[in-house]
Design an enzyme around this catalytic site. Sequence first.
Site, short mmCIF file in Angstrom:
data_model
loop_
_atom_site.label_atom_id
_atom_site.label_comp_id
_atom_site.label_asym_id
_atom_site.label_seq_id
_atom_site.Cartn_x
_atom_site.Cartn_y
_atom_site.Cartn_z
CD GLU A 90 4.64 -11.07 52.62
OE1 GLU A 90 5.63 -10.37 52.67
OE2 GLU A 90 4.64 -12.27 52.24
CG ASP A 91 2.78 -9.81 48.18
OD1 ASP A 91 3.36 -9.36 49.18
OD2 ASP A 91 3.30 -10.57 47.36
#
Length: 737
Positions: A90-91
């Site tokens: 996600e990051d």
Amino acid sequence: MTELELEQENAAITQAYKELLRVSYRTLSDDDKKLIRKAFDVAVDAHKDQRRKSGEAYIFHPIAVAKIVAQEIGMDATSIAAALLHDVVEDNDDYTIADIEQLFGETVAKIVDGLTKISSLDTEMDVSLQAENFRRMLLTLNDDVRVIIIKIADRLHNMQTMESMRSDKQVKIASETLYIYAPLAHRIGLYNIKTELEDLGLKYTEPEVYKDILTKIKESKEEQDAYINEFTNVIKTSLDKEQLEYDIKGRPKSIFSIRRKMQNQGVSFDEVYDKFAVRIIYKSEPENEKFLAWKIYSIVTDHFRPNPTRLRDWISSPKSTGYEALHITVVGPKGRWVEVQIRSERMNEIAEKGFAAHYKYKEGNEKDDSLDSWIAKLQEALENHETNAVDFVEQFKLNLYSKEIFVFTPKGELKSLPKGASPLDFAFSIHTEVGMKTRGAKVNGKLVPLSHELKSGDRVDILTSETAKPNSNWLDYATTAKARSKIKSALKEDKKLIAEDGKEILRRKLKQLKIVLNEKSVNELVNYFKLKTSLDLFYRVGIGTIDNTMLKEFASSRSNAFMSYIKNKISRKPTLTKEELDKDEITSKYDLLVFGKEEEKLDYKFANCCNPIPGDPVFGFLTINDGLKVHKKNCPNAVSLQSNYAYRIMTAKWIDSSQQEFAAQIILSGIDNLGLVNEITKIISSNMHVNMKSLSFQSDDGIFSGKINVIVKNNTLLKKLMENLKKINGIDKVSRV
């Protein structure tokens, strides 16, 4: 950051990683350690440029989450690796799920994917979207329960480190935690984590209350320890005499549960009598566990008088969370009630680690795991995507926190149901088909209404019939998610069939009025009758609440073109879009409030303390000089009203007056002859849509008189019924009261 600070930070990161391996509850093999190391390296690389709000390196968060997963929950290496990787995809755009799968294999990738799906939900949004997210999160349970467990650990660490956030964010995250994560942790059997989540949730949602209770607990700590010592000294000699290896601990109740007791019972902190429990944890061979638990029970009750209504034996039938223990409440020293929990070391571990300890003890002897069966039940409830997300999450929560009862099938098998369950829930828990065909139920050999509340130990026998089918009242009796969702879909199908008939009837009736049934005329009709979808219109024609006279009025309003043109100009009614019109649902507009079993219409006023609106769950309260007041069920005053003035409370519910059924009484008189009653009942039951509530006949010297109470959808049906009754040979007069 300076070189030195960076070095110190890197040293701290390495330290945290070593700590993670050291505290793991499960013994890690070399392969396990390699996997975790690899995950750690990937996580460090992915998060290298990130910092948390507090300023520390982001990587400390995945390590902390992995630590909770490893130490407090006691999960395996796969889960620890997935916890370390839970934010990577996600990051950091350089990593995709495919990369994770290539590096760590399919299982880890699947868990990380589930976690990414959950967290890619935007936090600033309205409630129905939020509910939709919870639903998506719960659907990941189907793939792998570990997703949820890591998510709970992630949430716990976020709650522990929330100081540096804006206060509105804190409240939002804390409320969410209390709403869904704490119940989930409870359900998976992670009691320690549940307690911590609840306490932290309270700390941010009601900070003053939290601080106040915390201070009072600290103040009474010494007194509490002294009390527990006094208690221990009394039973110590007897336990030692039996040569038992045991440990007695006092366990303070959580701040959250004390707060809940204060609220529910309307008492102050000092009046909450069981602020702590005494735990006796004993060593035992598996085969002697139960025997020793009861032995300790008898020793405790030799010294202290037990409260027989507060004995809970979860050793013979464990909770569906897997929890096992023997709980008793006794009158302890100084005449105070004390809860005593008796558990073996194994039971204690299961109570604390939940899910993971099960596996540890299960490996050798496989027996069906209650968690697995719970997940299977959950999947069933999740299958029905039709219900809207908010209802779905509410339903789901009911099933999380519900206390359990155990009932027997006619063959003597034990079934666990939530407290408050009815025979209908029992029928659906056996099989959907049994539920759908339920005609009645016997509890302990006696016939009971379907609304009967089951108690632990009841023996339930369901009577089925091929012709039986669900009706809308069933939703008032059914409490479990499975039963409710199945009943809702069945009712929906029924309504659709009526709507299909209604469409044909409408086409015929409009033809007589020289109107063609097409999209334009349907749109006008839906607007004219203030409905929402075309299905609403057809359904109401089908059940007869929209009858000929109403349609004639519509036609005349339509033919008076000049007038309607001016009217439209003034009111500017929006025409519905095709999508809205063709929506596949029958809506209810709750515009009528009815009271009591008989669903009577009475005069009422809304209470000012909670201002209910149509559709809210409500109840009526008879005031002394202000008539009937309507309160919401969760009104702040509801608890005190219901406990102090139960006899003045009336059940109430909102209904849709256009789908409403009415009660009517018909009076008959005539000359008595054989088989008359048979003919009367035959006509009533062959008249569709008419339901008989009660009937009484008496004959006096050849003249008979009778009263029949029926439930009908509208006046037209009642007239038709009365005309048919008049045709019976021997009946002289038929009138409506």
